[in-house]
Design a protein around this motif. Structure first.
Motif, PDB file in Angstrom:
ATOM      1  N   LEU A 171       0.849  -1.190   0.000  1.00  0.00           N
ATOM      2  CA  LEU A 171       0.000   0.000   0.000  1.00  0.00           C
ATOM      3  C   LEU A 171       0.884   1.238   0.000  1.00  0.00           C
ATOM      4  CD1 LEU A 171      -2.813   1.352   0.385  1.00  0.00           C
ATOM      5  CD2 LEU A 171      -2.502   1.009   2.854  1.00  0.00           C
ATOM      6  N   THR A 172       0.817   2.017  -1.065  1.00  0.00           N
ATOM      7  CA  THR A 172       1.715   3.169  -1.162  1.00  0.00           C
ATOM      8  C   THR A 172       1.143   4.377  -0.436  1.00  0.00           C
ATOM      9  OG1 THR A 172       0.757   3.819  -3.284  1.00  0.00           O
ATOM     10  CG2 THR A 172       2.728   2.426  -3.340  1.00  0.00           C
ATOM     11  N   ALA A 173       2.055   5.195   0.074  1.00  0.00           N
ATOM     12  CA  ALA A 173       1.705   6.434   0.769  1.00  0.00           C
ATOM     13  C   ALA A 173       2.623   7.539   0.279  1.00  0.00           C
ATOM     14  CB  ALA A 173       1.871   6.260   2.285  1.00  0.00           C
ATOM     15  N   GLU A 196      -1.479  21.790   3.301  1.00  0.00           N
ATOM     16  CA  GLU A 196      -0.818  21.913   1.998  1.00  0.00           C
ATOM     17  C   GLU A 196      -0.195  20.582   1.618  1.00  0.00           C
ATOM     18  OE1 GLU A 196       1.919  25.115   2.508  1.00  0.00           O
ATOM     19  OE2 GLU A 196       0.351  26.660   2.563  1.00  0.00           O
ATOM     20  N   HIS A 197      -1.022  19.686   1.076  1.00  0.00           N
ATOM     21  CA  HIS A 197      -0.527  18.370   0.664  1.00  0.00           C
ATOM     22  C   HIS A 197       0.292  18.497  -0.608  1.00  0.00           C
ATOM     23  CE1 HIS A 197      -0.448  14.153  -0.565  1.00  0.00           C
ATOM     24  NE2 HIS A 197      -0.760  13.860   0.686  1.00  0.00           N
ATOM     25  N   PRO A 198       1.447  17.808  -0.693  1.00  0.00           N
ATOM     26  CA  PRO A 198       2.334  17.978  -1.852  1.00  0.00           C
ATOM     27  C   PRO A 198       1.821  17.351  -3.141  1.00  0.00           C
ATOM     28  CG  PRO A 198       3.186  16.270  -0.389  1.00  0.00           C
ATOM     29  CD  PRO A 198       2.023  16.895   0.321  1.00  0.00           C
ATOM     30  N   THR A 199       0.850  16.438  -3.075  1.00  0.00           N
ATOM     31  CA  THR A 199       0.449  15.691  -4.267  1.00  0.00           C
ATOM     32  C   THR A 199      -1.031  15.793  -4.579  1.00  0.00           C
ATOM     33  OG1 THR A 199       2.177  14.078  -3.723  1.00  0.00           O
ATOM     34  CG2 THR A 199       0.597  13.451  -5.428  1.00  0.00           C
ATOM     35  N   TRP A 200      -1.883  15.574  -3.564  1.00  0.00           N
ATOM     36  CA  TRP A 200      -3.318  15.447  -3.786  1.00  0.00           C
ATOM     37  C   TRP A 200      -4.066  16.682  -3.311  1.00  0.00           C
ATOM     38  CZ3 TRP A 200      -4.892  11.358  -6.565  1.00  0.00           C
ATOM     39  CH2 TRP A 200      -4.070  10.213  -6.581  1.00  0.00           C
ATOM     40  N   GLU A 201      -5.176  16.980  -3.987  1.00  0.00           N
ATOM     41  CA  GLU A 201      -6.100  18.027  -3.529  1.00  0.00           C
ATOM     42  C   GLU A 201      -7.288  17.340  -2.882  1.00  0.00           C
ATOM     43  OE1 GLU A 201      -8.942  21.587  -5.313  1.00  0.00           O
ATOM     44  OE2 GLU A 201      -7.278  20.806  -6.530  1.00  0.00           O
ATOM     45  N   MET A 202      -7.422  17.512  -1.560  1.00  0.00           N
ATOM     46  CA  MET A 202      -8.442  16.801  -0.800  1.00  0.00           C
ATOM     47  C   MET A 202      -9.106  17.749   0.178  1.00  0.00           C
ATOM     48  SD  MET A 202      -6.198  13.356   0.034  1.00  0.00           S
ATOM     49  CE  MET A 202      -4.884  14.295   0.837  1.00  0.00           C
ATOM     50  N   GLY A 203     -10.157  17.267   0.841  1.00  0.00           N
ATOM     51  CA  GLY A 203     -10.801  18.047   1.881  1.00  0.00           C
ATOM     52  C   GLY A 203      -9.904  18.182   3.092  1.00  0.00           C
ATOM     53  N   PRO A 204     -10.223  19.134   3.998  1.00  0.00           N
ATOM     54  CA  PRO A 204      -9.325  19.403   5.138  1.00  0.00           C
ATOM     55  C   PRO A 204      -9.121  18.211   6.059  1.00  0.00           C
ATOM     56  CG  PRO A 204     -11.402  20.608   5.346  1.00  0.00           C
ATOM     57  CD  PRO A 204     -11.353  20.064   3.962  1.00  0.00           C
ATOM     58  N   LYS A 205     -10.183  17.452   6.347  1.00  0.00           N
ATOM     59  CA  LYS A 205     -10.044  16.328   7.273  1.00  0.00           C
ATOM     60  C   LYS A 205      -9.122  15.266   6.704  1.00  0.00           C
ATOM     61  CE  LYS A 205     -11.490  12.627   9.863  1.00  0.00           C
ATOM     62  NZ  LYS A 205     -11.220  11.191   9.657  1.00  0.00           N
ATOM     63  N   VAL A 206      -9.329  14.891   5.456  1.00  0.00           N
ATOM     64  CA  VAL A 206      -8.496  13.866   4.826  1.00  0.00           C
ATOM     65  C   VAL A 206      -7.057  14.359   4.667  1.00  0.00           C
ATOM     66  CG1 VAL A 206      -8.217  12.402   2.792  1.00  0.00           C
ATOM     67  CG2 VAL A 206     -10.500  12.940   3.629  1.00  0.00           C
ATOM     68  N   GLN A 241       6.209  10.192  -5.044  1.00  0.00           N
ATOM     69  CA  GLN A 241       5.746  10.661  -6.353  1.00  0.00           C
ATOM     70  C   GLN A 241       4.269  10.341  -6.614  1.00  0.00           C
ATOM     71  OE1 GLN A 241       8.502   8.608  -5.998  1.00  0.00           O
ATOM     72  NE2 GLN A 241      10.002  10.274  -5.987  1.00  0.00           N
ATOM     73  N   SER A 242       3.687   9.419  -5.870  1.00  0.00           N
ATOM     74  CA  SER A 242       2.270   9.030  -6.023  1.00  0.00           C
ATOM     75  C   SER A 242       1.937   8.646  -7.462  1.00  0.00           C
ATOM     76  CB  SER A 242       1.350  10.166  -5.553  1.00  0.00           C
ATOM     77  OG  SER A 242       1.536  10.432  -4.185  1.00  0.00           O
ATOM     78  N   ILE A 243       2.837   7.927  -8.101  1.00  0.00           N
ATOM     79  CA  ILE A 243       2.613   7.420  -9.459  1.00  0.00           C
ATOM     80  C   ILE A 243       2.121   5.980  -9.409  1.00  0.00           C
ATOM     81  CG2 ILE A 243       3.731   6.824 -11.642  1.00  0.00           C
ATOM     82  CD1 ILE A 243       3.348   9.819 -11.262  1.00  0.00           C
ATOM     83  N   ILE A 244       2.803   5.151  -8.595  1.00  0.00           N
ATOM     84  CA  ILE A 244       2.326   3.795  -8.342  1.00  0.00           C
ATOM     85  C   ILE A 244       1.334   3.880  -7.197  1.00  0.00           C
ATOM     86  CG2 ILE A 244       2.950   1.464  -7.626  1.00  0.00           C
ATOM     87  CD1 ILE A 244       5.677   1.892  -8.854  1.00  0.00           C
ATOM     88  N   HIS A 245       0.084   3.521  -7.465  1.00  0.00           N
ATOM     89  CA  HIS A 245      -0.957   3.746  -6.463  1.00  0.00           C
ATOM     90  C   HIS A 245      -1.110   2.591  -5.493  1.00  0.00           C
ATOM     91  CE1 HIS A 245      -1.936   7.553  -8.191  1.00  0.00           C
ATOM     92  NE2 HIS A 245      -1.949   7.001  -9.387  1.00  0.00           N
ATOM     93  N   SER A 246      -0.627   1.443  -5.847  1.00  0.00           N
ATOM     94  CA  SER A 246      -0.443   0.310  -4.935  1.00  0.00           C
ATOM     95  C   SER A 246      -0.034  -0.899  -5.759  1.00  0.00           C
ATOM     96  CB  SER A 246      -1.695  -0.008  -4.097  1.00  0.00           C
ATOM     97  OG  SER A 246      -1.729   0.817  -2.943  1.00  0.00           O
ATOM     98  N   LEU A 247       0.434  -1.937  -5.078  1.00  0.00           N
ATOM     99  CA  LEU A 247       0.922  -3.137  -5.739  1.00  0.00           C
ATOM    100  C   LEU A 247       0.403  -4.370  -5.011  1.00  0.00           C
ATOM    101  CD1 LEU A 247       3.531  -1.059  -4.957  1.00  0.00           C
ATOM    102  CD2 LEU A 247       4.525  -2.297  -6.869  1.00  0.00           C
ATOM    103  N   LEU A 259      -0.526   2.093 -12.139  1.00  0.00           N
ATOM    104  CA  LEU A 259       0.131   3.386 -12.225  1.00  0.00           C
ATOM    105  C   LEU A 259      -0.775   4.381 -12.947  1.00  0.00           C
ATOM    106  CD1 LEU A 259       2.456   1.067 -12.397  1.00  0.00           C
ATOM    107  CD2 LEU A 259       3.948   2.956 -13.055  1.00  0.00           C
ATOM    108  N   ALA A 260      -0.705   5.631 -12.545  1.00  0.00           N
ATOM    109  CA  ALA A 260      -1.417   6.715 -13.224  1.00  0.00           C
ATOM    110  C   ALA A 260      -0.951   8.027 -12.609  1.00  0.00           C
ATOM    111  CB  ALA A 260      -2.933   6.563 -13.066  1.00  0.00           C
ATOM    112  N   VAL A 261      -1.255   9.117 -13.293  1.00  0.00           N
ATOM    113  CA  VAL A 261      -0.982  10.416 -12.686  1.00  0.00           C
ATOM    114  C   VAL A 261      -1.873  10.546 -11.448  1.00  0.00           C
ATOM    115  CG1 VAL A 261      -0.317  11.510 -14.847  1.00  0.00           C
ATOM    116  CG2 VAL A 261      -2.713  11.547 -14.146  1.00  0.00           C
ATOM    117  N   PRO A 262      -1.459  11.325 -10.457  1.00  0.00           N
ATOM    118  CA  PRO A 262      -2.291  11.500  -9.262  1.00  0.00           C
ATOM    119  C   PRO A 262      -3.505  12.383  -9.548  1.00  0.00           C
ATOM    120  CG  PRO A 262      -0.270  12.782  -9.070  1.00  0.00           C
ATOM    121  CD  PRO A 262      -0.139  11.974 -10.312  1.00  0.00           C
ATOM    122  N   ASP A 263      -4.581  11.760  -9.998  1.00  0.00           N
ATOM    123  CA  ASP A 263      -5.810  12.465 -10.369  1.00  0.00           C
ATOM    124  C   ASP A 263      -6.983  11.610  -9.892  1.00  0.00           C
ATOM    125  OD1 ASP A 263      -8.065  13.542 -11.651  1.00  0.00           O
ATOM    126  OD2 ASP A 263      -6.904  14.182 -13.393  1.00  0.00           O
TER     127      ASP A 263
END
Length: 384
Positions: A171-173, A196-206, A241-247, A259-263
């Motif tokens: 599980l990637t983080a 200010e998350h470096p990769t994802w745009e999420m709600g404040p709690k998450v 890098q959040s490119i590999i989303h899990s394995l 794999l995918a862009v972080p979207d």
């Protein structure tokens, strides 16, 4: 082909907004028959008008009353019971569960109990009441489809595979914004920095949960319940890098990765149309441009929430519900700047240590454990 009928729980949040973007892109395939949110009735009303939705709900009863006064022609459902009534009345084909926190548990359970498939973005139902959620889905034959990017990655890697062949899941983080800070520096972290998350745009709690790695701990519960894994089969690895989303690693040593862009629109769309894959205009992954992909083990001494999540999960009974509730209270207090960043895991650990476990036989047991943890955590803050 009739369009798939959706109810979106948490429509004003990040996942809900992106879900509606996908609905707008496929009007012949998707239609919205119900929208629900926490308390932001003005944004909910804008969405309802844009998508011609007559049935709406708000967990905040005061906000629901304001909306009903403004829109007497619209059916407005109020409170937790109201959200469950909305799910039943709208008769959807799919419910998108994206309400933050334990508030999403009741309507998700109502959907599953009625045999309706659920695309789940909200982790807390599977943390606090995983066995009840899965048992209900199995009893009615309803599908649980993951929206979380990492859980969706595992779901995709397991397509066509035998579950007994799974050795473990990696599980990637992302590691959050503070992976490189020392423990003393974490005490100085401000609310603005944590949001200010470096990769994802999420709600404040998450976003705060991601910064403390509690979000990753919650995803461990999702993997356990959705795919029948043991906690020992789930290994968290930091992948900034959040490119590999899990394995998924199989018994023969083979490893499959998604794999995918972080979207987030990619896993949302996959859940909405499963098992189809729909073409879109989302950015494509360029591995050369992405550069080196790096991995590291999480530091559970610096980020103890991940350790606490594993411990609560392995202890079972009501401990996971307490983990979730204490964390929810702690994050709310941090967002109000009443406690510091390092207080977040401290409060969760205090609640887990003080708790006398009970078995969770129904939702009332979950609510009882949840209520105890909230009261206890607030009292610890008042006393200290």
């Amino acid at each position: 082909m009739q369009p798939k009928r959706l109810v979106i729980l948490g429509s004003t949040g990040s996942i809900g907004v992106q879900t509606l973007q996908i609905v707008a892109a496929y009007p012949q395939r998707l239609t919205v028959v119900g929208l629900a949110a926490g308390g932001n009735w003005k944004k909910l009303l804008q969405q309802a008008e844009q998508f011609s939705v007559s049935m709406v709900g708000l967990a905040d009863e005061q906000a629901a009353a304001e909306l009903a006064e403004q829109q007497p022609q619209r059916q407005v459902y109020a409170g937790q019971d109201g959200l469950e009534e909305l799910v039943a009345a709208a008769e959807p084909d799919l419910v998108v569960g994206a309400i933050s926190g334990i508030a999403g548990l009741g309507p998700v359970m109502a959907a599953l109990a009625g045999g309706c498939d659920v695309a789940l973005a909200n982790k807390e139902p599977l943390v606090a009441a995983g066995e009840l959620v899965i048992t209900t889905a199995r009893r009615t034959g309803a599908q649980l489809l993951p929206i979380d990017s990492e859980i969706s990655a595992v779901f995709q890697c397991l397509a066509g595979q035998r579950r007994q062949d799974v050795d473990k899941v990696l599980l990637t983080a992302s590691g959050g914004p503070f992976a490189d800070l020392e423990v003393d520096e974490l005490r100085q972290v401000t609310l603005q920095q944590a949001l200010e998350h470096p990769t994802w745009e999420m709600g404040p709690k998450v976003t705060v949960d991601s910064a403390t790695l509690m979000n990753k701990g919650f995803e461990v519960f999702e993997l356990k319940w959705l795919f029948g894994l043991q906690f020992e089969q789930i290994e968290v690895i930091v992948h900034p890098q959040s490119i590999i989303h899990s394995l998924v690693q199989f018994c023969d040593g083979s490893v499959l990765a998604q794999l995918a862009v972080p979207d987030m629109r990619i896993p949302i769309q996959y859940a909405l149309f499963y098992p189809e894959r729909m073409s879109n205009e989302f950015p494509r992954l360029d591995l050369v441009a992405a550069g080196p992909l790096t991995f590291a083990r999480p530091d559970v001494e610096k980020f103890p929430n991940l350790r606490l999540a594993y411990q609560a999960g392995q202890a079972g009974d009501s401990y996971p519900a307490v983990l979730n509730a204490a964390n929810e209270v702690a994050v709310n207090l941090f967002l109000q700047e009443q406690i510091g960043f390092s207080d977040l895991p401290f409060l969760v650990e205090r609640a887990l240590e003080a708790h006398e476990p009970i078995s969770l036989d129904d939702l009332e047991d979950v609510r009882r454990a949840d209520g105890w943890a909230r009261d206890y955590t607030y009292n610890v803050v008042k006393q200290t």
